[in-house]
Scaffold this motif. Structure first.
Motif, PDB file in Angstrom:
ATOM      1  N   SER A 311       0.827  -1.213   0.000  1.00 46.31           N
ATOM      2  CA  SER A 311       0.000   0.000   0.000  1.00 46.31           C
ATOM      3  C   SER A 311       0.857   1.257   0.000  1.00 46.31           C
ATOM      4  O   SER A 311       0.614   2.186  -0.781  1.00 46.31           O
ATOM      5  CB  SER A 311      -0.926   0.005   1.222  1.00 46.31           C
ATOM      6  OG  SER A 311      -1.879  -1.024   1.151  1.00 46.31           O
ATOM      7  N   SER A 314       2.678   1.684  -3.373  1.00 46.68           N
ATOM      8  CA  SER A 314       1.723   1.993  -4.437  1.00 46.68           C
ATOM      9  C   SER A 314       1.245   3.437  -4.349  1.00 46.68           C
ATOM     10  O   SER A 314       1.135   4.130  -5.368  1.00 46.68           O
ATOM     11  CB  SER A 314       0.526   1.044  -4.359  1.00 46.68           C
ATOM     12  OG  SER A 314       0.920  -0.296  -4.571  1.00 46.68           O
ATOM     13  N   ILE A 354      -5.251  -3.155  -4.435  1.00 51.02           N
ATOM     14  CA  ILE A 354      -4.390  -1.988  -4.207  1.00 51.02           C
ATOM     15  C   ILE A 354      -3.943  -1.395  -5.544  1.00 51.02           C
ATOM     16  O   ILE A 354      -3.877  -0.173  -5.709  1.00 51.02           O
ATOM     17  CB  ILE A 354      -3.194  -2.370  -3.328  1.00 51.02           C
ATOM     18  CG1 ILE A 354      -3.682  -2.741  -1.917  1.00 51.02           C
ATOM     19  CG2 ILE A 354      -2.167  -1.232  -3.251  1.00 51.02           C
ATOM     20  CD1 ILE A 354      -2.622  -3.352  -1.028  1.00 51.02           C
ATOM     21  N   GLN A 357      -6.804   0.703  -6.756  1.00 51.92           N
ATOM     22  CA  GLN A 357      -6.943   1.944  -5.997  1.00 51.92           C
ATOM     23  C   GLN A 357      -5.922   2.991  -6.427  1.00 51.92           C
ATOM     24  O   GLN A 357      -6.188   4.200  -6.328  1.00 51.92           O
ATOM     25  CB  GLN A 357      -6.793   1.648  -4.500  1.00 51.92           C
ATOM     26  CG  GLN A 357      -7.914   0.814  -3.909  1.00 51.92           C
ATOM     27  CD  GLN A 357      -7.565   0.247  -2.545  1.00 51.92           C
ATOM     28  OE1 GLN A 357      -6.512   0.554  -1.978  1.00 51.92           O
ATOM     29  NE2 GLN A 357      -8.434  -0.588  -2.015  1.00 51.92           N
TER      30      GLN A 357
END
Length: 387
Positions: A311, A314, A354, A357
């Motif tokens: 996360s 990214s 992820i 997103q």
């Protein structure tokens, strides 16, 4: 069963094969025309699991019925075999047919030699997504210092099939890439290898970039450089300036304490854990969102920790990937194996969410890694209906 369900079942078998290898004999492929019509495995990279059986010619790239690709390492204790029946090759588990397999055609440049007479197949591998992948050397200065990563080890594959552990020279690499483009339509180039003694990798990579430009006539080439985190972050700017479009720097582990224990050389020789993370964030600002990659070895830390890293990176424009734990023979973790198949499938799906997103495209996932067949990449393609 829907096509999507069938793909996930094939992915389960793929993960198990990556963990357990396949037990094959040379005679199993005597009707496959390996090394002429179909792509054979050239042992450039270190072998994983148990070493391959000497004299066995193995396929380098195998496809499941719905298009997932995988390679494998030979393991005489594996429950998996590949057997031909009436002209069809099947994956078998303990003698029971699982599904039929197909194989990647051999590229034409594998039959070519460099200007100094070296077979080009010893210079570069050809992967499932038409990528020319060069492992410039299996030597690693971290191993010489006793600081190599605990899942890695210099190289049991050294000198197999006539290959050498000597570093490949830039001219050979440039010539090979050019022929792969001309003869086989190669669209991507990836450069990787062990840490070079005295951290000379910067000069070496720049020399290779120059050789690629000279050979192809391209100023910017569709190439990815896999590098250690430099002590001076402006080195990333140099890689961009000489023509590499994307770059990768593999952190391997997100948990700082586990990173220090498993990757002592990366901790001590590259500025430490925090420096490495900061370097990835810096590189993403230089190369742009989605043009920097970093691989994790799945199974060395809790899933929550790994996903925290996925996360964070990214959100900062770095594309994380994750590979199944397969320690190399002779490494500190040799004999260990990763978590269950379900654990991996769930990890891949959480990584896919992820990716979504953070607006990573398929091109992003492909360009920053040496193949199109990583765990989260497979889940991405299944969920997106790309197979």
């Amino acid at each position: 069963m829907s096509k999507k369900d069938e793909l996930y079942k094939e992915l389960e078998y793929k993960i198990r094969i990556e963990q357990e290898g396949i037990n094959v004999l040379a005679k199993d492929f005597e009707n496959l025309a390996l090394g002429t019509e179909y792509l054979e495995k050239v042992h450039i990279d270190p072998e994983k699991l148990t070493s391959f059986k000497p004299g066995t010619l193995l396929p380098a790239c195998i496809y499941t019925p719905h298009g997932l690709s995988f390679g494998f390492d030979w393991n005489g204790k594996s429950p998996f075999t590949i057997k031909e029946e009436d002209g069809v090759f099947y994956l078998k588990e303990r003698g029971v047919n699982i599904f039929p397999l197909s194989f990647k055609k051999r590229p034409k440049f594998y039959s070519e030699t460099t200007s100094d007479g070296v077979p080009m197949r010893w210079i570069a591998n050809y992967t499932s997504n038409n990528t020319v992948r060069v492992t410039y050397s299996n030597q690693c200065c971290l191993q010489d210092k006793g600081l190599d990563c605990k899942f890695c080890h210099g190289d049991p594959a050294r000198n197999h099939n006539g290959t050498s552990d000597q570093m490949k020279n830039p001219r050979q690499i440039g010539e090979t890439y050019k022929r792969a483009i001309d003869l086989d339509g190669a669209v991507h180039f990836q450069l990787t290898g062990g840490f070079i003694p005295e951290r000379r990798e910067v000069e070496y990579y720049l020399d290779i970039a120059e050789a690629l430009r000279d050979a192809t006539g391209l100023e910017n080439f569709h190439a990815n450089a896999c590098v250690g985190s430099p002590l001076d972050f402006t080195v990333f700017d140099k890689y961009k300036e000489v023509g590499f479009e994307t770059i990768a720097s593999n952190l391997e582990i997100w948990d700082e304490g586990i990173f220090k224990a498993i990757c002592p050389g990366k901790e001590q020789e590259c500025g430490g854990y925090k420096h490495w993370v900061e370097g990835l964030v810096y590189a993403a600002k230089v190369f742009g969102h989605g043009n920097v990659g970093s691989n994790f070895v799945a199974g060395l830390e809790p899933k929550d920790s790994l996903l925290e890293g996925v996360s964070y990176l990214s959100e900062n424009g770095v594309v994380p990937s994750a590979g199944v734990l397969r320690p190399i023979p002779g490494s500190g973790l040799w004999g260990h194996r990763g978590p269950t198949v379900d654990w991996h499938i769930n990890l891949g799906y959480e990584m896919y969410k992820i990716y979504e997103q953070n607006h990573f495209t398929w091109d992003n996932l492909w360009h920053v890694t040496p193949s199109d067949s990583g765990l989260a990449q497979d889940v991405y393609r299944i969920e997106k209906g790309l197979l």
